[in-house]
Design a protein around this motif. Structure first.
Motif, PDB file in Angstrom:
ATOM      1  N   PHE A   1      60.798  56.297  19.592  1.00  0.00           N
ATOM      2  CA  PHE A   1      61.616  57.353  18.357  1.00  0.00           C
ATOM      3  C   PHE A   1      63.142  58.095  19.124  1.00  0.00           C
ATOM      4  N   ILE A   2      62.365  58.742  20.145  1.00  0.00           N
ATOM      5  CA  ILE A   2      64.172  58.780  21.171  1.00  0.00           C
ATOM      6  C   ILE A   2      65.327  58.129  21.093  1.00  0.00           C
ATOM      7  N   ILE A   3      65.116  56.831  21.379  1.00  0.00           N
ATOM      8  CA  ILE A   3      65.779  56.111  21.203  1.00  0.00           C
ATOM      9  C   ILE A   3      66.231  54.697  20.099  1.00  0.00           C
ATOM     10  N   ALA A   4      65.175  55.225  19.147  1.00  0.00           N
ATOM     11  CA  ALA A   4      65.689  55.126  17.949  1.00  0.00           C
ATOM     12  C   ALA A   4      66.252  56.146  17.264  1.00  0.00           C
ATOM     13  N   MET A   5      66.376  57.221  17.276  1.00  0.00           N
ATOM     14  CA  MET A   5      67.241  58.238  16.771  1.00  0.00           C
ATOM     15  C   MET A   5      68.730  57.996  17.028  1.00  0.00           C
ATOM     16  N   GLY A   6      68.908  57.565  18.959  1.00  0.00           N
ATOM     17  CA  GLY A   6      70.296  57.598  19.588  1.00  0.00           C
ATOM     18  C   GLY A   6      70.494  56.650  18.978  1.00  0.00           C
ATOM     19  N   VAL A   7      70.594  55.214  18.990  1.00  0.00           N
ATOM     20  CA  VAL A   7      70.986  53.957  18.603  1.00  0.00           C
ATOM     21  C   VAL A   7      71.547  54.118  16.432  1.00  0.00           C
ATOM     22  N   TRP A   8      70.490  54.823  15.731  1.00  0.00           N
ATOM     23  CA  TRP A   8      70.929  55.573  14.271  1.00  0.00           C
ATOM     24  C   TRP A   8      72.373  56.097  14.175  1.00  0.00           C
ATOM     25  N   PHE A   9      72.194  57.230  14.979  1.00  0.00           N
ATOM     26  CA  PHE A   9      72.854  58.039  14.905  1.00  0.00           C
ATOM     27  C   PHE A   9      74.422  57.785  15.256  1.00  0.00           C
ATOM     28  N   SER A  10      74.750  57.119  16.065  1.00  0.00           N
ATOM     29  CA  SER A  10      75.934  56.458  16.963  1.00  0.00           C
ATOM     30  C   SER A  10      76.377  55.435  15.901  1.00  0.00           C
TER      31      SER A  10
END
Length: 200
Positions: free
Chosen positions: A108-117
């Motif tokens: 989830f942490i990685i997904a949020m970072g990828v999604w926002f960027s």
């Protein structure tokens, strides 16, 4: 259930306001490390599209408020502003479908970072593209935390900030110190780039 759902729009809009307050013009840049946490609570369960749309709408409307000063040249600026905010908010909200129950914990942490960027970068493309309301701009008063941009570019900074927020969100939700330490470690990693000597 009906008593819980109304909280989500409030959380989403509050998150958008907090994020806007962290941007240049307000000076609340430390807020960016927790400003997205309310949004992540709003993403839990149903109503992701509406929550992300309201978050983006509140954030963009406040951060792009300077566009309204152009109404002195044409009254069409106001409807144009509304359409622009709506378009950019929908563009961001579409990404909420990617997160539907597929990522947990570290993923989830990685997904949020990828999604926002990714969607922040996507927002700069096309005739209506605009890069001003980018989350990494919030660190304008903390240059030690944006040195990674020299090596990775600006968008990973947004991703790291989103990942920090995701870590703190999981720390609160799961009540696990490990996630809070992960968020702190990510901030430390951002600062560590300022220690790397620049080649002459």
């Amino acid at each position: 259930m009906n008593k819980v759902l109304p909280r989500k729009p409030i959380l989403a809009v509050s998150s958008g306001i907090l994020t806007a307050l962290a941007m240049p013009g307000f000076g609340g840049w430390p807020l960016i490390f927790v400003a997205l946490v309310p949004l992540m609570y709003a993403l839990d369960g149903k109503g992701r599209f509406l929550s992300t749309f309201l978050f983006a709408g509140a954030f963009l409307a406040i951060d792009l408020r300077w566009l309204l000063t152009l109404q002195r040249f044409s009254p069409l600026v106001i409807p144009g502003f509304i359409l622009l905010i709506g378009y950019l908010s929908v563009l961001f909200a579409v990404g909420s479908f990617i997160l539907k129950g597929r990522f947990k914990g570290g993923h989830f942490i990685i997904a949020m970072g990828v999604w926002f960027s990714f969607f922040e970068y996507l927002r700069t493309i096309g005739p209506l593209g605009i890069g001003f309301p980018s989350i990494y701009h919030s660190l304008y008063r903390a240059p030690a935390l944006i040195q990674a941009a020299s090596y990775l570019g600006p968008w990973p900074i947004t991703g790291l900030l989103a990942a920090v927020n995701a870590s703190f969100y999981l720390a609160l939700k799961k009540r696990r110190v490990g996630y809070a330490l992960t968020g702190a470690a990510l901030i430390g990693a951002m600062a560590a780039f300022s220690l790397i000597p620049i080649a002459e």
